[in-house]
Design a protein around this motif. Structure first.
Motif, PDB file in Angstrom:
ATOM      1  N   ILE A 168    -104.914 -32.124 -67.211  1.00  0.00           N
ATOM      2  CA  ILE A 168    -103.680 -31.628 -66.597  1.00  0.00           C
ATOM      3  C   ILE A 168    -103.860 -30.186 -66.135  1.00  0.00           C
ATOM      4  O   ILE A 168    -103.480 -29.827 -65.014  1.00  0.00           O
ATOM      5  N   ALA A 169    -104.470 -29.358 -66.967  1.00  0.00           N
ATOM      6  CA  ALA A 169    -104.666 -27.948 -66.612  1.00  0.00           C
ATOM      7  C   ALA A 169    -105.547 -27.805 -65.376  1.00  0.00           C
ATOM      8  O   ALA A 169    -105.243 -27.026 -64.465  1.00  0.00           O
ATOM      9  N   VAL A 170    -106.624 -28.584 -65.311  1.00  0.00           N
ATOM     10  CA  VAL A 170    -107.535 -28.499 -64.168  1.00  0.00           C
ATOM     11  C   VAL A 170    -106.859 -29.038 -62.914  1.00  0.00           C
ATOM     12  O   VAL A 170    -106.835 -28.388 -61.871  1.00  0.00           O
ATOM     13  N   HIS A 171    -106.282 -30.235 -63.022  1.00  0.00           N
ATOM     14  CA  HIS A 171    -105.698 -30.877 -61.839  1.00  0.00           C
ATOM     15  C   HIS A 171    -104.507 -30.089 -61.298  1.00  0.00           C
ATOM     16  O   HIS A 171    -104.253 -30.093 -60.097  1.00  0.00           O
ATOM     17  N   SER A 172    -103.789 -29.395 -62.161  1.00  0.00           N
ATOM     18  CA  SER A 172    -102.618 -28.642 -61.696  1.00  0.00           C
ATOM     19  C   SER A 172    -102.992 -27.415 -60.876  1.00  0.00           C
ATOM     20  O   SER A 172    -102.122 -26.793 -60.271  1.00  0.00           O
ATOM     21  N   ASN A 173    -104.265 -27.073 -60.832  1.00  0.00           N
ATOM     22  CA  ASN A 173    -104.710 -25.920 -60.049  1.00  0.00           C
ATOM     23  C   ASN A 173    -105.578 -26.301 -58.861  1.00  0.00           C
ATOM     24  O   ASN A 173    -106.241 -25.452 -58.276  1.00  0.00           O
ATOM     25  N   LEU A 174    -105.576 -27.577 -58.509  1.00  0.00           N
ATOM     26  CA  LEU A 174    -106.380 -28.031 -57.380  1.00  0.00           C
ATOM     27  C   LEU A 174    -105.497 -28.234 -56.158  1.00  0.00           C
ATOM     28  O   LEU A 174    -104.440 -28.861 -56.246  1.00  0.00           O
ATOM     29  N   PHE A 175    -105.939 -27.697 -55.024  1.00  0.00           N
ATOM     30  CA  PHE A 175    -105.240 -27.852 -53.746  1.00  0.00           C
ATOM     31  C   PHE A 175    -106.283 -28.153 -52.678  1.00  0.00           C
ATOM     32  O   PHE A 175    -106.929 -27.234 -52.173  1.00  0.00           O
ATOM     33  N   HIS A 176    -106.472 -29.416 -52.368  1.00  0.00           N
ATOM     34  CA  HIS A 176    -107.468 -29.806 -51.368  1.00  0.00           C
ATOM     35  C   HIS A 176    -106.999 -31.100 -50.716  1.00  0.00           C
ATOM     36  O   HIS A 176    -106.515 -32.001 -51.409  1.00  0.00           O
ATOM     37  N   PRO A 177    -107.137 -31.217 -49.381  1.00  0.00           N
ATOM     38  CA  PRO A 177    -106.625 -32.409 -48.698  1.00  0.00           C
ATOM     39  C   PRO A 177    -107.303 -33.719 -49.104  1.00  0.00           C
ATOM     40  O   PRO A 177    -106.740 -34.784 -48.908  1.00  0.00           O
ATOM     41  N   ALA A 178    -108.506 -33.661 -49.680  1.00  0.00           N
ATOM     42  CA  ALA A 178    -109.203 -34.884 -50.068  1.00  0.00           C
ATOM     43  C   ALA A 178    -109.181 -35.111 -51.579  1.00  0.00           C
ATOM     44  O   ALA A 178    -109.930 -35.925 -52.096  1.00  0.00           O
TER      45      ALA A 178
END
Length: 196
Positions: free
Chosen positions: A93-103
């Motif tokens: 959750i911590a990692v995914h909540s900081n990801l911003f990428h169109p793919a």
């Protein structure tokens, strides 16, 4: 267990680099606001099961107020019996909540219910996973007979443009943030707006 972080490309946003950057910043700001909302189970109507793992089930759900569709990963607290499993979930959750990428599959937020189940609100990839599409029956008669390569639904060019390039971009983005995805496979690559 992995809901599939990478996804195939949808429609190309186009435009200038500056315009694209402004749009990306607006989207990132909107996502940050959504991630800070207080979500509850009653906010959603669960429609169908999309998949499941040993300690989680993924559902297609509709947000009751907005009508938006999401994939919701429900992590069963009773099946996460050892501390490292709970720690792994918290890290995901911590990692995914900081990801911003169109793919990379969009993460919209997470919450716990009254009995400690954890829910992750994710982008709903309406086309399913790549594995299912790679080996699904072709829509036209199979000219190749028994050749297993002729059963592929996507042409090599379409795979390169809609799957391989976005995957390479997503992996490069993850690596630039010192993140390694340890389970890249067609079953974990989700498709959204790919036309056949």
């Amino acid at each position: 267990e992995d809901a599939g972080w990478t996804r195939g490309a949808g429609e190309d946003a186009g435009g200038t680099d500056t315009g694209h950057h402004r749009t990306a910043v607006k989207i990132e700001n909107t996502l940050r606001k959504m991630r800070s909302l207080r979500w509850r189970v009653n906010d959603f109507r669960f429609l169908q099961t999309l998949g499941y793992g040993r300690a989680s089930t993924v559902y297609r759900a509709v947000h009751v107020t907005t009508g938006m569709e999401f994939a919701i990963k429900k992590c069963h607290a009773a099946k996460m019996t050892i501390a490292c499993e709970r720690l792994r979930l918290e890290k995901e959750i911590a990692v995914h909540s900081n990801l911003f990428h169109p793919a990379i599959t969009t993460f919209y937020g997470s919450f716990r219910d009254d009995v400690g189940q954890v829910y992750m609100i994710l982008e709903y990839a309406k086309r399913g996973d790549l594995f299912s599409h790679l080996y699904s029956a072709p829509s036209s008669p199979n000219p190749g007979g028994d050749d297993p390569r002729s059963a592929f639904v996507f042409s090599e060019a379409k795979l390169r443009e809609r799957v391989v390039k976005p995957l390479i971009s997503a992996v490069a983005y993850l690596h630039s943030r010192d993140i390694i995805h340890c389970d890249i496979k067609p079953e974990n690559m989700l498709l959204n707006d790919m036309s056949q």
